[in-house]
Design an enzyme around this catalytic site. Sequence first.
Site, PDB file in Angstrom:
ATOM      1  N   SER A 139      60.836  68.200  16.868  1.00  0.00           N
ATOM      2  CA  SER A 139      59.839  67.206  16.500  1.00  0.00           C
ATOM      3  C   SER A 139      60.386  65.828  16.842  1.00  0.00           C
ATOM      4  O   SER A 139      61.464  65.459  16.384  1.00  0.00           O
ATOM      5  CB  SER A 139      59.552  67.324  14.993  1.00  0.00           C
ATOM      6  OG  SER A 139      58.642  66.336  14.578  1.00  0.00           O
ATOM      7  N   LYS A 165      57.389  68.523  20.303  1.00  0.00           N
ATOM      8  CA  LYS A 165      56.274  68.035  19.471  1.00  0.00           C
ATOM      9  C   LYS A 165      56.459  66.540  19.307  1.00  0.00           C
ATOM     10  O   LYS A 165      57.536  66.074  18.941  1.00  0.00           O
ATOM     11  CB  LYS A 165      56.292  68.748  18.125  1.00  0.00           C
ATOM     12  CG  LYS A 165      55.615  68.002  16.968  1.00  0.00           C
ATOM     13  CD  LYS A 165      55.435  68.895  15.766  1.00  0.00           C
ATOM     14  CE  LYS A 165      55.595  68.136  14.460  1.00  0.00           C
ATOM     15  NZ  LYS A 165      55.457  69.023  13.288  1.00  0.00           N
ATOM     16  N   LEU A 166      55.398  65.795  19.596  1.00  0.00           N
ATOM     17  CA  LEU A 166      55.471  64.341  19.498  1.00  0.00           C
ATOM     18  C   LEU A 166      54.580  63.839  18.368  1.00  0.00           C
ATOM     19  O   LEU A 166      53.412  64.213  18.266  1.00  0.00           O
ATOM     20  CB  LEU A 166      55.017  63.713  20.833  1.00  0.00           C
ATOM     21  CG  LEU A 166      55.014  62.178  20.879  1.00  0.00           C
ATOM     22  CD1 LEU A 166      56.414  61.607  20.687  1.00  0.00           C
ATOM     23  CD2 LEU A 166      54.401  61.682  22.189  1.00  0.00           C
ATOM     24  N   LYS A 167      55.152  62.957  17.544  1.00  0.00           N
ATOM     25  CA  LYS A 167      54.369  62.322  16.489  1.00  0.00           C
ATOM     26  C   LYS A 167      53.475  61.273  17.128  1.00  0.00           C
ATOM     27  O   LYS A 167      53.926  60.508  18.006  1.00  0.00           O
ATOM     28  CB  LYS A 167      55.305  61.652  15.481  1.00  0.00           C
ATOM     29  CG  LYS A 167      56.164  62.641  14.701  1.00  0.00           C
ATOM     30  CD  LYS A 167      55.334  63.433  13.721  1.00  0.00           C
ATOM     31  CE  LYS A 167      56.216  64.299  12.841  1.00  0.00           C
ATOM     32  NZ  LYS A 167      55.406  65.065  11.877  1.00  0.00           N
ATOM     33  N   ASP A 193      51.499  65.730  16.654  1.00  0.00           N
ATOM     34  CA  ASP A 193      51.298  65.785  15.202  1.00  0.00           C
ATOM     35  C   ASP A 193      50.919  64.392  14.702  1.00  0.00           C
ATOM     36  O   ASP A 193      51.683  63.436  14.861  1.00  0.00           O
ATOM     37  CB  ASP A 193      52.601  66.248  14.516  1.00  0.00           C
ATOM     38  CG  ASP A 193      52.427  66.446  13.005  1.00  0.00           C
ATOM     39  OD1 ASP A 193      51.313  66.228  12.476  1.00  0.00           O
ATOM     40  OD2 ASP A 193      53.425  66.824  12.355  1.00  0.00           O
ATOM     41  N   ASN A 195      49.949  63.719  11.421  1.00  0.00           N
ATOM     42  CA  ASN A 195      50.154  63.554   9.975  1.00  0.00           C
ATOM     43  C   ASN A 195      48.978  62.817   9.310  1.00  0.00           C
ATOM     44  O   ASN A 195      49.164  61.832   8.588  1.00  0.00           O
ATOM     45  CB  ASN A 195      51.482  62.851   9.673  1.00  0.00           C
ATOM     46  CG  ASN A 195      52.689  63.754   9.915  1.00  0.00           C
ATOM     47  OD1 ASN A 195      53.463  63.528  10.843  1.00  0.00           O
ATOM     48  ND2 ASN A 195      52.829  64.801   9.121  1.00  0.00           N
ATOM     49  N   GLU A 218      48.175  68.756  15.649  1.00  0.00           N
ATOM     50  CA  GLU A 218      48.478  69.106  14.264  1.00  0.00           C
ATOM     51  C   GLU A 218      47.941  68.042  13.316  1.00  0.00           C
ATOM     52  O   GLU A 218      48.201  66.849  13.501  1.00  0.00           O
ATOM     53  CB  GLU A 218      50.011  69.230  14.140  1.00  0.00           C
ATOM     54  CG  GLU A 218      50.521  69.633  12.775  1.00  0.00           C
ATOM     55  CD  GLU A 218      52.055  69.738  12.763  1.00  0.00           C
ATOM     56  OE1 GLU A 218      52.688  69.708  13.851  1.00  0.00           O
ATOM     57  OE2 GLU A 218      52.627  69.841  11.660  1.00  0.00           O
ATOM     58  N   ASP A 243      48.553  71.462   8.963  1.00  0.00           N
ATOM     59  CA  ASP A 243      49.834  71.424   8.256  1.00  0.00           C
ATOM     60  C   ASP A 243      49.529  71.033   6.796  1.00  0.00           C
ATOM     61  O   ASP A 243      49.336  71.901   5.944  1.00  0.00           O
ATOM     62  CB  ASP A 243      50.768  70.423   8.964  1.00  0.00           C
ATOM     63  CG  ASP A 243      52.081  70.162   8.226  1.00  0.00           C
ATOM     64  OD1 ASP A 243      52.290  70.734   7.141  1.00  0.00           O
ATOM     65  OD2 ASP A 243      52.908  69.368   8.716  1.00  0.00           O
ATOM     66  N   LYS A 267      54.776  76.132   5.997  1.00  0.00           N
ATOM     67  CA  LYS A 267      55.947  75.516   5.355  1.00  0.00           C
ATOM     68  C   LYS A 267      56.019  76.081   3.949  1.00  0.00           C
ATOM     69  O   LYS A 267      55.067  75.917   3.170  1.00  0.00           O
ATOM     70  CB  LYS A 267      55.783  73.999   5.273  1.00  0.00           C
ATOM     71  CG  LYS A 267      55.945  73.256   6.599  1.00  0.00           C
ATOM     72  CD  LYS A 267      55.730  71.770   6.399  1.00  0.00           C
ATOM     73  CE  LYS A 267      55.871  71.023   7.723  1.00  0.00           C
ATOM     74  NZ  LYS A 267      55.424  69.622   7.600  1.00  0.00           N
ATOM     75  N   GLY A 295      58.921  72.193   9.621  1.00  0.00           N
ATOM     76  CA  GLY A 295      60.203  71.734   9.094  1.00  0.00           C
ATOM     77  C   GLY A 295      60.004  70.482   8.268  1.00  0.00           C
ATOM     78  O   GLY A 295      59.021  69.761   8.440  1.00  0.00           O
TER      79      GLY A 295
END
Length: 374
Positions: A139, A165-167, A193, A195, A218, A243, A267, A295
């Site tokens: 990540s 995986k890129l935020k 992702d 968030n 995500e 998520d 998770k 994670g």
Amino acid sequence: MSARLVELREIHLPLVAPFQTSFGTQTSRRILLVRAEVEVDGVVTEGWGECVTGDEPTYSSEYVDGAALVIRSVLAPRLAAIDNLHAADVARILGPVRGHPMAKAALEMAVLDAELRAEGRSFAALIGVTRDRIPSGVSVGIHPTVDALLHTVSGYLDDGYVRIKLKIEPGCDLEPVAAVRDLIGPDVPFQVDANAAYSRHDAEHLAKLDAFDLLLIEQPLAEDDLLGHSELAKALATPVCLDESITSETVCADAIELGAAEIVNIKAGRVGGYLTARRIHDLCRDRGVPVWCGGMLETGIGRAANAALAGLDGFTLPGDVSASRRFWAEDIVTEPIDVVDGHVAVPTGAGFGFELDREVLDRATTSTVNLRPA
Ligand code: NPQ
Ligand code: MG
């Protein structure tokens, strides 16, 4: 065999580099660890659980100080009142307490680790894992510049990670995604992702990500916005993965039914424990929904547990189970977890399979609370 909780510790560990997400920047981590004991014929075996809460309630509503308080004042006393405590009963016993899945998960994990160690059995064997290694993804946080981002991503490719995986967040999405896809080429699995940083009005914008052949997007929308995710999934070619929204078996089944979760990030902390995580894996597999293991910047304790869980057959996509040195310098509380040939080994030792480094653990400890009843 009887289990009891004995200790709650807080440790402090610096991260190797700042980790930025749409909800904040992390430079170090406060982590709660729980110690349990199991006694068999006078022989005491200890087990450990890791609580994945962040310092502030930003990823979810739980946070370190809140989890410490609810463990001390509500959860541990309820478990201490049980005569023959078993890991398999922890979730049911704590069921009447609303919320706090990460705090509950840490307690179940400690009891389960102690129980399994006393039996000389691994968690992977308990849940029927057959693989001996799992593909490892990494990540990557939001970076101040595209150049800095590409430097970081090249380093991870050199380390052997099989998936990036890129935020992302509003204002920092299309440009970095295009640059990373350009750097890694068409064949490296790549996902993003958010968030929960976007809104229902961003569908048209997010559809532009379809051009980059992403594995998934995500959690683009808020945790409670299942209908929004379902509508977004219809508007995007990129599969929508949840998520933060996946807080229980029920919510997971509903999200799948609604078309809000085409893929699920599992998770254990978010769903209240590794045993529930296993059941969510089963329900997704039964419905043909791919899952992968998320994670939470775990130490070697939680990282080993994730590596074991992710050995289950339904984990068909690489997870965020990366090497311990992805996040931590030398001061880790267990033996290091390494990525070899793009894979992390499924631990075979008893319990969750980590081996504690007591000296480092004690040095990192900032407070200790006795959980034994007075
Ligand atoms: C995710 N994890 O998948 C999380 C988010 C996350 C590896 O991307 C402190 C505690 C900091 C929990 C930063 C990864 C955190 C955290 C990020 C969780 O969304
Ligand atoms: Mg996520």
